[in-house]
Design a protein around this motif. Structure first.
Motif, short mmCIF file in Angstrom:
data_model
loop_
_atom_site.label_atom_id
_atom_site.label_comp_id
_atom_site.label_asym_id
_atom_site.label_seq_id
_atom_site.Cartn_x
_atom_site.Cartn_y
_atom_site.Cartn_z
N PRO A 192 -9.42 -41.87 -1.97
CA PRO A 192 -8.04 -42.19 -1.60
C PRO A 192 -7.45 -41.19 -0.60
O PRO A 192 -6.44 -41.47 0.03
N ILE A 193 -8.08 -40.02 -0.48
CA ILE A 193 -7.54 -38.99 0.42
C ILE A 193 -8.27 -39.02 1.76
O ILE A 193 -7.66 -39.11 2.83
N GLY A 194 -9.58 -38.93 1.71
CA GLY A 194 -10.36 -38.89 2.95
C GLY A 194 -11.09 -40.18 3.21
O GLY A 194 -10.84 -41.21 2.55
N ASN A 195 -11.98 -40.14 4.16
CA ASN A 195 -12.80 -41.31 4.45
C ASN A 195 -14.05 -41.30 3.56
O ASN A 195 -14.42 -40.29 3.00
N GLY A 196 -14.69 -42.42 3.47
CA GLY A 196 -15.93 -42.50 2.70
C GLY A 196 -15.67 -42.75 1.23
O GLY A 196 -14.64 -43.29 0.83
N PHE A 197 -16.64 -42.31 0.42
CA PHE A 197 -16.58 -42.57 -1.02
C PHE A 197 -16.59 -41.27 -1.82
O PHE A 197 -17.06 -40.23 -1.35
N LYS A 198 -16.07 -41.36 -3.02
CA LYS A 198 -16.04 -40.23 -3.95
C LYS A 198 -16.87 -40.60 -5.17
O LYS A 198 -16.83 -41.74 -5.64
#
Length: 249
Positions: free
Chosen positions: A230-236
């Motif tokens: 939710p903050i950066g790009n890609g996945f967590k």
């Protein structure tokens, strides 16, 4: 006339199970004797016969066995003396319980509180004399957790499986579906919770056990949770086991 069938003899496994059951039953009866002497200061054969539904000769054997145990214990002591006038065994001056944890003040007062609030099952209540108890705090009504829900939670914890639950929320006053990976139980002094990773909210949460309306039988291994950051790009990606729950640890 047909001959009656001969009853099959016990297998080794059956005999072992029967022997272990008898040992466990005797252990409970010895624990009962110890507790009654400690708390009531006396015990007789009728107490054992009534509580465990055993014969009078068996009760006599249990009392004799208890006497043998305390004589062989360290330090050796008497623990009980037969009072011919009262016709009961009374607590001796040298009494030291064989089961110190069962006879400890902590256990006594915990059980006494449960008895006073009708929360101690009859087969666990060793009390003969029960002192009057005044409870100076409000007690929530006894909350019931279904055996099926309990077993499904334990199965999911043991094998680290995902579990689908239907949960009754107090804030929203509705029933919500969640997919969780439970790892621990917690008790806050009033009620039991289950600590679990929630795949729907992507975080660890506490769920009150009595608000879990239903569960499905867990069958699938609990994977790490991978979701859009939710903050950066890609996945967590987050681990879903107990070791990954930083707040819990």
């Amino acid at each position: 006339m047909a001959r009656p069938k001969k009853i099959a003899s016990l297998t080794k496994a059956d005999k072992k199970t029967s022997t272990m059951a008898n040992k466990w039953s005797r252990l409970r009866r010895i624990e009962f004797i110890d507790f009654r002497l400690c708390v009531d200061g006396k015990i007789n054969r009728a107490d054992l016969v009534s509580f465990f539904n055993i014969s009078v000769p068996q009760a006599s054997l249990d009392l004799s066995y208890y006497r043998e145990l305390v004589e062989k214990a360290k330090p050796s002591r008497t623990n009980l003396i037969y009072d011919k006038h009262l016709k009961v065994y009374v607590r001796a001056d040298d009494f030291i319980p064989i089961f110190p944890n069962r006879c400890s003040p902590e256990t006594f007062f915990s059980d006494l509180k449960m008895v006073s609030t009708n929360q101690l099952d009859a087969d666990r209540c060793f009390f003969g004399f029960t002192p009057d108890v005044g409870v100076a705090s409000l007690h929530n009504p006894r909350r019931i957790v279904s055996p099926e829900i309990m077993c499904n939670l334990i199965d999911a914890m043991r094998a680290h499986l995902v579990l689908h639950i239907v949960y009754s929320s107090v804030s929203s006053n509705k029933k919500d579906d969640y997919l969780i990976a439970p790892h621990s139980f917690g008790f806050n002094g009033l009620r039991w919770h289950v600590r679990a990773y929630c795949y729907d909210s992507h975080t660890y949460k506490d769920y009150v056990l009595t608000r879990i309306v239903s569960t499905e039988k867990p069958r699938t291994a609990a994977p790490s949770d991978r979701f859009p950051d939710p903050i950066g790009n890609g996945f967590k990606e987050i681990g879903t086991g107990g070791k990954d729950d930083k707040d819990w640890n």
